[in-house]
Design a protein around this motif. Structure first.
Motif, PDB file in Angstrom:
ATOM      1  N   GLY A 351      45.551  42.663  33.124  1.00 12.60           N
ATOM      2  CA  GLY A 351      45.665  41.535  34.264  1.00 12.60           C
ATOM      3  C   GLY A 351      44.987  42.060  35.387  1.00 12.60           C
ATOM      4  O   GLY A 351      44.416  41.121  36.362  1.00 12.60           O
ATOM      5  N   ASP A 352      44.746  43.511  35.297  1.00  9.49           N
ATOM      6  CA  ASP A 352      43.855  44.082  36.656  1.00  9.49           C
ATOM      7  C   ASP A 352      42.475  43.416  36.886  1.00  9.49           C
ATOM      8  O   ASP A 352      41.914  43.605  38.232  1.00  9.49           O
ATOM      9  CB  ASP A 352      44.005  45.344  36.783  1.00  9.49           C
ATOM     10  CG  ASP A 352      45.458  45.803  37.016  1.00  9.49           C
ATOM     11  OD1 ASP A 352      46.466  44.943  37.448  1.00  9.49           O
ATOM     12  OD2 ASP A 352      45.614  47.137  36.520  1.00  9.49           O
ATOM     13  N   HIS A 355      41.130  37.413  37.648  1.00  5.84           N
ATOM     14  CA  HIS A 355      41.069  36.729  39.096  1.00  5.84           C
ATOM     15  C   HIS A 355      42.336  36.380  39.425  1.00  5.84           C
ATOM     16  O   HIS A 355      43.321  36.053  38.613  1.00  5.84           O
ATOM     17  CB  HIS A 355      40.093  35.253  38.816  1.00  5.84           C
ATOM     18  CG  HIS A 355      40.081  34.516  39.953  1.00  5.84           C
ATOM     19  ND1 HIS A 355      40.983  33.584  40.473  1.00  5.84           N
ATOM     20  CD2 HIS A 355      38.881  34.590  40.728  1.00  5.84           C
ATOM     21  CE1 HIS A 355      40.421  33.403  41.927  1.00  5.84           C
ATOM     22  NE2 HIS A 355      39.315  33.806  42.040  1.00  5.84           N
ATOM     23  N   PRO A 356      42.581  36.713  40.757  1.00 10.44           N
ATOM     24  CA  PRO A 356      44.127  36.594  41.061  1.00 10.44           C
ATOM     25  C   PRO A 356      44.789  35.126  40.585  1.00 10.44           C
ATOM     26  O   PRO A 356      45.849  35.276  40.173  1.00 10.44           O
ATOM     27  CB  PRO A 356      44.063  36.456  42.719  1.00 10.44           C
ATOM     28  CG  PRO A 356      42.717  37.179  43.094  1.00 10.44           C
ATOM     29  CD  PRO A 356      41.753  37.011  41.808  1.00 10.44           C
ATOM     30  N   ASP A 357      43.892  33.986  40.542  1.00  8.11           N
ATOM     31  CA  ASP A 357      44.740  33.043  39.917  1.00  8.11           C
ATOM     32  C   ASP A 357      44.892  33.082  38.673  1.00  8.11           C
ATOM     33  O   ASP A 357      45.741  32.253  38.083  1.00  8.11           O
ATOM     34  CB  ASP A 357      43.705  31.717  40.324  1.00  8.11           C
ATOM     35  CG  ASP A 357      43.465  31.528  41.858  1.00  8.11           C
ATOM     36  OD1 ASP A 357      44.199  32.157  42.593  1.00  8.11           O
ATOM     37  OD2 ASP A 357      42.529  30.678  41.930  1.00  8.11           O
ATOM     38  N   TRP A 358      44.642  33.988  37.837  1.00  8.67           N
ATOM     39  CA  TRP A 358      44.560  33.726  36.442  1.00  8.67           C
ATOM     40  C   TRP A 358      45.517  35.138  36.130  1.00  8.67           C
ATOM     41  O   TRP A 358      46.010  34.981  34.786  1.00  8.67           O
ATOM     42  CB  TRP A 358      43.132  34.012  35.767  1.00  8.67           C
ATOM     43  CG  TRP A 358      42.422  32.851  35.936  1.00  8.67           C
ATOM     44  CD1 TRP A 358      41.715  32.731  37.128  1.00  8.67           C
ATOM     45  CD2 TRP A 358      42.393  31.712  34.990  1.00  8.67           C
ATOM     46  NE1 TRP A 358      41.002  31.410  37.021  1.00  8.67           N
ATOM     47  CE2 TRP A 358      41.283  30.724  35.859  1.00  8.67           C
ATOM     48  CE3 TRP A 358      42.676  31.653  33.883  1.00  8.67           C
ATOM     49  CZ2 TRP A 358      41.013  29.635  35.123  1.00  8.67           C
ATOM     50  CZ3 TRP A 358      42.537  30.130  33.351  1.00  8.67           C
ATOM     51  CH2 TRP A 358      41.480  29.446  33.846  1.00  8.67           C
ATOM     52  N   LYS A 359      45.892  35.712  36.906  1.00  7.67           N
ATOM     53  CA  LYS A 359      46.483  37.016  36.574  1.00  7.67           C
ATOM     54  C   LYS A 359      48.103  36.777  36.139  1.00  7.67           C
ATOM     55  O   LYS A 359      48.695  37.144  35.273  1.00  7.67           O
ATOM     56  CB  LYS A 359      46.745  38.170  37.921  1.00  7.67           C
ATOM     57  CG  LYS A 359      47.345  39.398  37.448  1.00  7.67           C
ATOM     58  CD  LYS A 359      47.365  40.243  38.235  1.00  7.67           C
ATOM     59  CE  LYS A 359      48.288  41.303  38.445  1.00  7.67           C
ATOM     60  NZ  LYS A 359      48.723  41.911  37.224  1.00  7.67           N
ATOM     61  N   HIS A 360      48.751  35.760  36.913  1.00  3.45           N
ATOM     62  CA  HIS A 360      49.910  35.405  36.371  1.00  3.45           C
ATOM     63  C   HIS A 360      50.008  34.592  35.325  1.00  3.45           C
ATOM     64  O   HIS A 360      51.006  34.575  34.412  1.00  3.45           O
ATOM     65  CB  HIS A 360      50.558  34.522  37.720  1.00  3.45           C
ATOM     66  CG  HIS A 360      49.904  33.106  37.655  1.00  3.45           C
ATOM     67  ND1 HIS A 360      48.741  32.756  38.368  1.00  3.45           N
ATOM     68  CD2 HIS A 360      50.588  31.789  37.220  1.00  3.45           C
ATOM     69  CE1 HIS A 360      48.647  31.498  38.109  1.00  3.45           C
ATOM     70  NE2 HIS A 360      49.457  30.747  37.627  1.00  3.45           N
ATOM     71  N   ASP A 363      50.111  37.415  32.705  1.00  4.74           N
ATOM     72  CA  ASP A 363      51.493  37.919  32.879  1.00  4.74           C
ATOM     73  C   ASP A 363      52.621  37.005  32.041  1.00  4.74           C
ATOM     74  O   ASP A 363      53.369  37.519  31.536  1.00  4.74           O
ATOM     75  CB  ASP A 363      52.244  38.090  34.408  1.00  4.74           C
ATOM     76  CG  ASP A 363      51.011  39.129  34.853  1.00  4.74           C
ATOM     77  OD1 ASP A 363      50.423  40.101  34.152  1.00  4.74           O
ATOM     78  OD2 ASP A 363      50.906  39.343  36.146  1.00  4.74           O
ATOM     79  N   ARG A 383      36.670  39.446  35.982  1.00  2.00           N
ATOM     80  CA  ARG A 383      36.043  39.950  37.076  1.00  2.00           C
ATOM     81  C   ARG A 383      35.060  40.860  36.542  1.00  2.00           C
ATOM     82  O   ARG A 383      35.179  41.880  35.674  1.00  2.00           O
ATOM     83  CB  ARG A 383      36.940  40.770  38.085  1.00  2.00           C
ATOM     84  CG  ARG A 383      36.205  41.063  39.381  1.00  2.00           C
ATOM     85  CD  ARG A 383      36.852  41.840  40.582  1.00  2.00           C
ATOM     86  NE  ARG A 383      37.719  43.010  39.917  1.00  2.00           N
ATOM     87  CZ  ARG A 383      38.911  42.922  39.630  1.00  2.00           C
ATOM     88  NH1 ARG A 383      39.496  41.860  39.866  1.00  2.00           N
ATOM     89  NH2 ARG A 383      39.472  43.926  39.335  1.00  2.00           N
ATOM     90  N   TYR A 389      32.804  36.528  39.082  1.00  2.00           N
ATOM     91  CA  TYR A 389      33.529  36.345  37.854  1.00  2.00           C
ATOM     92  C   TYR A 389      33.023  35.627  36.917  1.00  2.00           C
ATOM     93  O   TYR A 389      32.009  34.827  37.032  1.00  2.00           O
ATOM     94  CB  TYR A 389      35.073  35.376  38.408  1.00  2.00           C
ATOM     95  CG  TYR A 389      35.794  36.226  39.345  1.00  2.00           C
ATOM     96  CD1 TYR A 389      36.969  37.046  38.676  1.00  2.00           C
ATOM     97  CD2 TYR A 389      35.594  36.476  40.538  1.00  2.00           C
ATOM     98  CE1 TYR A 389      37.575  37.699  39.368  1.00  2.00           C
ATOM     99  CE2 TYR A 389      36.550  37.041  41.599  1.00  2.00           C
ATOM    100  CZ  TYR A 389      37.723  37.878  40.872  1.00  2.00           C
ATOM    101  OH  TYR A 389      38.374  38.659  41.385  1.00  2.00           O
TER     102      TYR A 389
END
Ligand code: ADP
Length: 926
Positions: A351-352, A355-360, A363, A383, A389
């Protein structure tokens, strides 16, 4: 046991003494008391020697008395028993025996009977068996741990060499199949021996190897070949290679490569026991199995290596995550694609990297993935090490521990950045087109393959004044009676067949279900119909794009009406009109008045070129007209103004000529020319101008007349009156009277000449002179002039002559005799008048169809400034010399008028003080 009678006793003794088994009878001290023959043979003693010994002298294992007694304590319990021990021969060698022991009670003396059997062979067999098992165990150990085939074969051969105690052991490939698994030849020779190798390149070794391989081919020889070598054929290599006995076995490998394993006895002939043969075969079988296994293992290794390389460099990026979503493995492609080093990613959470939008997304979905065991085409934005990206499409499955619990994931992904980008662009452009369609001022309708209306735009609703739901998914274009009857159906079907078509304008009435709140509308439409095709060029839909042309149609109708009115107007307008295409020059229209004016129809002048030719027959004039007209039209086009009007002389169809003012306007590609007939107007105008000029002339004449005549008339009149008065003087001498009368007469003549000139001028001015054309002999006329003027010239002592007399046939011309005479008279008269000395020459020459006359004098000449107006009326040179000379100044103007009346020209050349020369021409034919 009880001893039977003597007879029986002897029998028993003999039986025992001669038995094949060795028998010993001894007392409890071990002292031998009796032995049989076999016992002596077994131990190598004589009977006597043996009877001197005790049991522990011959038994190798129970040497001491104690041991022996202990051993014999057994028979106390069991009167009969069997035991194994070993006996010692006289030569000291021992051998294994099985002894059967019985306790005898002879007359109270306890004796022991031992019957022993030599079991050397049994023991040996047993030992061999152990050795067999031992060997196989060794082979097993070797094959178990081996990874290197060559080393393993070599190890096995060593065991074989040792176990079979042979002189030579070898391993040989039986054929040379390509791509097979080949080993270098292996051969072990007993230490210290120096035999020729069977792998030697000499003939004998080669032959031997050939022989082996041949033998290998015989049926039944596949598994085992053992030979006791004595054949004639093989004699040579038996000797050379020192082969006395051999044992060969074939080893078949799965890939059909065959090998032979063999042993040679080189120093003595050896027969191979069954056990040896069996062992040999077993070894070869195990060797074969191991080679196969190693071979397989080797291949596996190779392919594993291949797959490892493939995996690392596969075009797909691979990663594996543990239960926590941490990366446990990635391949090179993964690292390369995202720009990381392996150490940067292993152990990190997947997850790290997202992209922040895709991390969740990760998860939430990772636990689901673990639960269901697979994912397919899951998109992530991941990333790159440099910060930007990439879009990826992920596929994967999970691996489990043997107990079924989750172990790790196996995922591959593809770079779909460009696909995503293209998709986004497509979406965007799709949206654009959708908007375009929706916002289009044109009505757009989409139909599926069944003819059902599946999409329409806003303009559609505006056109028919009802919401789209009224017809959407209801109206079928292929089933509409209106479409069929209007002939549109054919176009629709052709569009379904793949054509793009423009349907001719048609009127369509919206088809609304009966009872609807909306009213059916009728509109004129201009429609384009075209197919939508898929990537295989198959039509999937058709599209109709309409333009509402109802207003246009109505306007057209109105226009047509006004057009027809206008046409009538143009047709009947009392001005000739023509419409011409500027580019092609085609005359498109002529109105009635044009025909009435010029007589030409559209058939006569269908093209401007025809007009030029017919209306302007004179080429020079035509050229000017065309040039002028072209310039006028160009100017009109350039300045967007009317064509500048100009007057042209037009020849009509009937040959008459008309003066026409032509003008026009440029109408797009055409010009509309209008013609105004100025013929009548022009003639009136000309007449008016002439009249005006005449009036002015008369006025001028009158003034001049008054000015000049006052002098010209008054002078002779004064003379006449003065001298007439003098005549009445009394006593006038005859001589004087005569003189006065002469003066009066001369003055009268002068006045008459003046009055004649005035009358002549008046006649000329009022066009009252009538030409009288007759044949005139010019030569004769000139000669007469000479005769007439000679006396006057003589008076002034001037020479008068005629030059260049024409030949007779050229002397005759048609002209006015009086006028020509008058012209010459006037000029010659002036010449004499204004010449004081010298000569006067006159004559005539022919120039083409003209006769050129000249009168030349050597008189006073005419000053330069007067020359220009010398032919004008009343022009006289105000000269000292001429003051005395009488003249009215009308002579030359009358002469000029005559010359022109006869169709000629007059001009002069003069130099003051030198002389003058007057020229005039008249046409030969008048
Ligand atoms: P006129 O009756 O005065 O001679 P013309 O018209 O015959 O009238 O001549 C006009 C004038 O032209 C004359 O007055 C004279 O001055 C001049 N003129 C005509 N002919 C000649 C000539 N041959 N030589 C010199 N002057 C001439």
């Amino acid at each position: 046991m009880t001893i039977p009678n003597q007879k029986h006793a002897n029998l028993y003794r003999s039986l025992v003494l001669n038995s094949g088994d060795a028998m010993y009878l001894f007392n409890l001290d071990g002292k031998l008391v009796e032995v049989n023959k076999q016992a002596c043979a077994n131990l190598g003693y004589t009977r006597e020697e043996l009877l001197a010994l005790s049991l522990y002298d011959v038994d190798a294992e129970h040497k001491t008395k104690e041991n022996l007694l202990k051993f014999f304590s057994i028979p106390d319990r069991e009167k009969h028993c069997k035991l194994a021990t070993s006996h010692k021969r006289k030569d000291g060698s021992t051998f294994p025996v099985e002894v059967s022991i019985s306790l005898l009670n002879e007359n109270g003396d306890k004796l022991i009977l031992g019957i022993s059997r030599d079991i050397s062979e049994h023991v040996e067999a047993k030992q061999n068996l152990f050795s067999y098992i031992d060997t196989l165990e060794k082979i097993h150990q070797i094959t178990l741990i081996s990874e290197n085939i060559e080393k393993m074969i070599s190890d096995v051969l060593n065991v074989v060499q040792e176990v079979f105690n042979t002189d030579r052991t070898f391993f040989i490939s039986s054929d040379k199949t390509k791509n097979s698994f080949q080993f270098p030849p292996l051969e072990i020779v007993k230490t210290g021996a120096s035999y020729i190798s069977i792998f030697d390149e000499n003939e004998i070794a080669k032959n031997y190897r050939q022989e082996l391989l041949e033998k290998r081919k015989y049926p039944g020889n596949d598994t085992f070949t053992s030979a006791y070598f004595k054949s004639e054929k093989n004699k040579s290599y038996i000797d050379e290679l020192h082969i006395k006995s051999e044992m060969i076995t074939a080893i078949t490998i799965t890939n059909n490569t065959n090998y032979l394993m063999g042993v040679h006895q080189c120093t003595k002939i050896r027969e191979w026991t069954q056990l040896e043969k069996k062992l040999f075969i077993e070894i070869s079988r195990r060797l074969g199995d191991t080679i196969n296994r190693l071979h397989y293992y080797h291949n596996l290794k190779q392919s594993e290596k291949k797959y490892k390389t493939l995996f690392e460099n596969a075009p797909l990026s691979y990663h594996s995550l543990n239960s926590d979503g941490n990366i446990v493995d990635v391949n090179n492609t993964w690292l390369k694609f995202l720009g990381y080093k392996k150490k940067d990613v292993i152990g990190k959470n997947y997850g790290d990297f997202l992209h922040p939008d895709w991390k969740h997304v990760f998860d939430t979905n990772f636990p689901k993935f673990k639960a269901c065991g697979y994912v397919n085409d899951v998109h992530f934005k991941i990333r790159h090490q440099k910060g930007h990206y990439k879009y990826i499409s992920l596929q994967g499955c999970t691996g489990c521990h043997p107990d079924g619990t989750f172990k790790k994931t196996y995922c591959v992904f593809q770079d779909i950045t460009s696909r995503k980008k293209a998709e986004d662009e497509l979406k965007e452009s799709e949206e654009r087109y959708r908007l375009l369609m929706e916002q289009s001022p044109f009505t757009v309708e989409v139909y599926d393959l069944n003819g059902l209306q599946i999409s329409v735009n806003k303009a559609y609703e505006e056109l028919w004044q009802f919401p789209k739901k009224i017809t959407l998914f209801k109206f079928n274009i292929l089933k509409s009676p209106q479409v069929r009857s209007s002939g549109m159906l054919n176009y629709i079907k052709r569009a379904y067949a793949g054509e793009t078509l423009d349907i001719p304008d048609y009127q369509f009435k919206s088809e609304i279900e009966a009872g609807s709140v909306y009213k059916s509308q009728s509109r004129w439409l201009r429609t384009r119909v075209y197919p939508i095709k898929n990537e295989f060029e198959k039509v999937t839909h058709i599209v109709l794009v309409h333009r509402d042309i109802t207003d246009q149609k109505e306007a057209q109708k109105a226009l047509r009406k006004s057009e027809s009115q206008f046409k009538t107007f143009v047709q009947r307008v009392p001005i000739p009109l023509s419409l011409v295409n500027i580019t092609s020059g085609k005359i498109k229209y002529l109105n009635d008045r044009f025909f009435n004016t010029f007589g030409y129809t559209l058939e006569d002048i269908s093209h401007l070129d025809d007009w030029w030719q017919l209306a302007y027959p004179d080429p020079k004039y035509r050229e000017w007209v065309m040039d002028n007209w072209e310039k006028a039209v160009d100017y009109g086009i350039k300045h967007e103004t009317d064509i500048i009007p100009d007057i042209y002389n037009i020849t009509c169809k009937d040959g008459s000529r008309k003066q026409i003012l032509i003008s026009g306007i440029v109408l797009g590609d055409d010009f509309l020319a209008n013609f105004i007939d100025l013929t009548a107007q022009k003639s009136i105008e000309n007449e008016l101008i002439a009249a005006k000029e005449k009036a002015e002339e008369s006025e001028k004449l009158k003034t001049a007349f008054l000015a000049n005549m006052s002098h010209e008339i008054r002078t002779p009149m004064n003379g006449i009156l003065g001298f007439a008065d003098l005549l009445s003087t009394p006593k006038l001498s005859d001589e004087k009277r005569e003189k006065y009368i002469k003066i009066i007469s001369q003055s009268g003549e002068r006045m008459l000449a003046t009055i004649n000139a005035i009358i002549e001028i008046s006649k000329i001015e009022t066009n009252q002179i009538v030409k009288c054309i007759s044949q005139v002999n010019v030569t004769e006329l000139l000669k007469n002039q000479l005769l007439f003027f000679v006396p006057e010239a003589d008076k002034k002592e001037i020479k008068l002559r005629v030059k260049s007399i024409l030949p007779v046939q050229e002397s005759l011309i048609f002209t006015d005799h009086t006028m020509l005479t008058s012209i010459l008279t006037n000029l010659i008269n002036n010449a004499i008048k204004y010449t004081n000395y010298g000569s006067i020459t006159f004559g005539c020459t022919k120039k083409n169809d003209l006769l050129e006359f000249s009168v030349k004098d050597t008189g006073i000449g005419i000053p330069q400034n007067v020359q220009k107006s010398i032919f004008e009326r009343f022009t006289r040179v105000d000269h000292e010399n001429t003051k005395a000379i009488e003249g009215s100044g009308l002579g030359l103007s009358i002469t000029k008028a005559y010359v022109e009346l006869l169709g000629g020209k007059i001009w002069m050349e003069s130099k003051e003080g030198i002389g003058s020369q007057f020229f005039f021409t008249i046409p030969i034919k008048n």
